[in-house]
Design a protein around this motif. Structure first.
Motif, PDB file in Angstrom:
ATOM      1  N   LYS A 214       0.812  -1.223   0.000  1.00  0.00           N
ATOM      2  CA  LYS A 214       0.000   0.000   0.000  1.00  0.00           C
ATOM      3  C   LYS A 214       0.844   1.271   0.000  1.00  0.00           C
ATOM      4  O   LYS A 214       0.310   2.371   0.001  1.00  0.00           O
ATOM      5  N   ALA A 215       2.168   1.128   0.023  1.00  0.00           N
ATOM      6  CA  ALA A 215       3.044   2.285   0.189  1.00  0.00           C
ATOM      7  C   ALA A 215       2.890   3.337  -0.897  1.00  0.00           C
ATOM      8  O   ALA A 215       3.110   4.516  -0.659  1.00  0.00           O
ATOM      9  N   GLY A 216       2.497   2.918  -2.122  1.00  0.00           N
ATOM     10  CA  GLY A 216       2.387   3.876  -3.201  1.00  0.00           C
ATOM     11  C   GLY A 216       1.076   4.635  -3.235  1.00  0.00           C
ATOM     12  O   GLY A 216       0.908   5.552  -4.030  1.00  0.00           O
ATOM     13  N   ARG A 217       0.142   4.280  -2.383  1.00  0.00           N
ATOM     14  CA  ARG A 217      -1.165   4.931  -2.387  1.00  0.00           C
ATOM     15  C   ARG A 217      -1.113   6.268  -1.656  1.00  0.00           C
ATOM     16  O   ARG A 217      -0.443   6.407  -0.643  1.00  0.00           O
ATOM     17  N   ILE A 218      -1.820   7.244  -2.198  1.00  0.00           N
ATOM     18  CA  ILE A 218      -1.761   8.605  -1.659  1.00  0.00           C
ATOM     19  C   ILE A 218      -2.483   8.687  -0.316  1.00  0.00           C
ATOM     20  O   ILE A 218      -3.644   8.309  -0.193  1.00  0.00           O
ATOM     21  N   ALA A 219      -1.765   9.191   0.680  1.00  0.00           N
ATOM     22  CA  ALA A 219      -2.342   9.399   2.007  1.00  0.00           C
ATOM     23  C   ALA A 219      -2.329  10.898   2.292  1.00  0.00           C
ATOM     24  O   ALA A 219      -1.300  11.458   2.646  1.00  0.00           O
ATOM     25  N   ALA A 220      -3.456  11.542   2.092  1.00  0.00           N
ATOM     26  CA  ALA A 220      -3.527  12.999   2.231  1.00  0.00           C
ATOM     27  C   ALA A 220      -4.555  13.445   3.264  1.00  0.00           C
ATOM     28  O   ALA A 220      -4.802  14.630   3.446  1.00  0.00           O
ATOM     29  N   GLU A 221      -5.200  12.475   3.938  1.00  0.00           N
ATOM     30  CA  GLU A 221      -6.086  12.793   5.053  1.00  0.00           C
ATOM     31  C   GLU A 221      -5.294  12.566   6.353  1.00  0.00           C
ATOM     32  O   GLU A 221      -4.115  12.296   6.314  1.00  0.00           O
ATOM     33  N   GLY A 222      -5.965  12.664   7.491  1.00  0.00           N
ATOM     34  CA  GLY A 222      -5.259  12.386   8.743  1.00  0.00           C
ATOM     35  C   GLY A 222      -5.505  13.423   9.815  1.00  0.00           C
ATOM     36  O   GLY A 222      -6.551  14.084   9.837  1.00  0.00           O
TER      37      GLY A 222
ATOM     38  N   GLU B  35       2.169  15.626  11.996  1.00  0.00           N
ATOM     39  CA  GLU B  35       1.129  15.321  11.017  1.00  0.00           C
ATOM     40  C   GLU B  35       1.236  13.843  10.688  1.00  0.00           C
ATOM     41  O   GLU B  35       2.295  13.363  10.262  1.00  0.00           O
ATOM     42  N   VAL B  36       0.148  13.108  10.906  1.00  0.00           N
ATOM     43  CA  VAL B  36       0.083  11.693  10.571  1.00  0.00           C
ATOM     44  C   VAL B  36      -1.033  11.521   9.550  1.00  0.00           C
ATOM     45  O   VAL B  36      -2.162  11.950   9.779  1.00  0.00           O
ATOM     46  N   ASN B  37      -0.707  10.897   8.416  1.00  0.00           N
ATOM     47  CA  ASN B  37      -1.650  10.806   7.303  1.00  0.00           C
ATOM     48  C   ASN B  37      -2.210   9.402   7.095  1.00  0.00           C
ATOM     49  O   ASN B  37      -1.566   8.412   7.417  1.00  0.00           O
ATOM     50  N   CYS B  38      -3.411   9.371   6.534  1.00  0.00           N
ATOM     51  CA  CYS B  38      -4.043   8.136   6.076  1.00  0.00           C
ATOM     52  C   CYS B  38      -4.729   8.468   4.754  1.00  0.00           C
ATOM     53  O   CYS B  38      -4.601   9.583   4.257  1.00  0.00           O
TER      54      CYS B  38
END
Length: 294
Positions: free
Chosen positions: A51-59, A76-79
């Motif tokens: 899953k490392a390549g998936r964009i995590a821009a929420e959090g 800042e921690v993203n999901c």
């Protein structure tokens, strides 16, 4: 084969795993990065690597203070989704990361990921992150953090929901003034404290833009020069904390407010979830149509 820093960096970028995990995986495969990735996917790091390549821009933005309020940490921690961003497991992890940063020992995110998440335990921040990815099914990242040590003033913070966080150091004034200023920063997002702190590249870029705009007026060069200086002054006022109109009283600037209260802002930092991350724009109608044509 020598395990170079560049090779470790590439494996980290491709898998999202920690520095030591990547180094160990490369040592085991004698530097064969593809086999290292395959082995990591077979192990407990499998889902995290996938899953490392998936964009995590929420959090979330989390702020933590020491007992005496002389130190603070903001992270800042993203999901990937707002839904997981509200999950208790995710928010507990983010809180623990902020406490880890507050405890010290990390100069950057890479070193932070290899530290124990909790004092006295073996599980690293990155191992806890990977376990959470496996549990919740989304990519997650500790994107950035800031550590604050009060010098001559006191630290004050403000968090707007969970998406915007501000920490500032205020000398003089009182707690209410500090909160008001932190809220102001959250709302206006100043680039820096004052004009002399403005990054030179930003000034040059803005001057280039306003000069081109002024020349389009067709006015003489001496008039164009005055127009440019006027617009640059306005830009500095709008972009620096001291030059901005105070949100609670637009008739006065922050600089005048501070002088009237015999106070001074020593430092500040503002984080906003996902700022600067290019989010993938989903078109669900097209997605459904594509599925129907299969």
């Amino acid at each position: 084969m020598a395990i170079t820093a560049a090779l470790v960096k590439e494996l980290r970028e491709r898998t999202g795993a920690g520095m030591m995990e990547c180094k160990n995986a490369l040592v085991e495969t004698d530097g064969d990065i593809e086999t290292a990735i395959e082995n990591m996917r077979k192990s407990g790091q499998a889902k995290a690597a996938k899953k490392a390549g998936r964009i995590a821009a929420e959090g979330v933005i989390v702020i933590s203070f020491s007992d005496d309020a002389s130190r603070a940490a903001m992270v800042e921690v993203n999901c990937e989704t707002d839904f997981v961003g509200k999950d208790d497991n995710f928010t507990s992890f983010a809180d623990a990361v902020a406490e880890r940063v507050l405890a010290g020992g990390a100069e950057d995110v890479a070193t932070l990921m290899d530290l124990p998440l909790h004092e006295g335990e073996d599980t690293t921040v990155n191992q806890a992150r990977e376990a959470l990815i496996t549990k919740l099914g989304e990519n997650m990242n500790v994107r950035r953090f800031a550590h604050f040590q009060a010098s001559s003033g006191k630290l004050v913070s403000y968090r707007h929901g969970v998406r915007i966080g501000v920490v500032l150091e205020l000398e003089g004034g009182d707690e209410e003034l500090g909160k008001d200023l932190a809220m102001h920063i959250a709302a206006t997002n100043p680039v820096c404290l004052s004009g002399d702190q403005m990054p030179q590249e930003l000034l040059e870029k803005e001057r280039e833009i306003v000069t081109a705009q002024a020349k389009e007026s067709g006015k003489p060069d001496n008039i164009v020069e005055k127009m440019v200086e006027g617009r640059m002054s306005k830009y500095l006022a709008e972009s620096t904390l001291l030059g901005q109109p105070f949100v609670k009283d637009p008739d006065t600037t922050v600089e005048k407010l501070l002088k009237s209260r015999n106070a001074k802002v020593i430092q500040f930092k503002r984080f906003e979830v996902g700022e600067g991350i290019e989010k993938k724009q989903e078109n669900f109608a097209e997605e459904v149509m594509a599925q129907a044509k299969r």
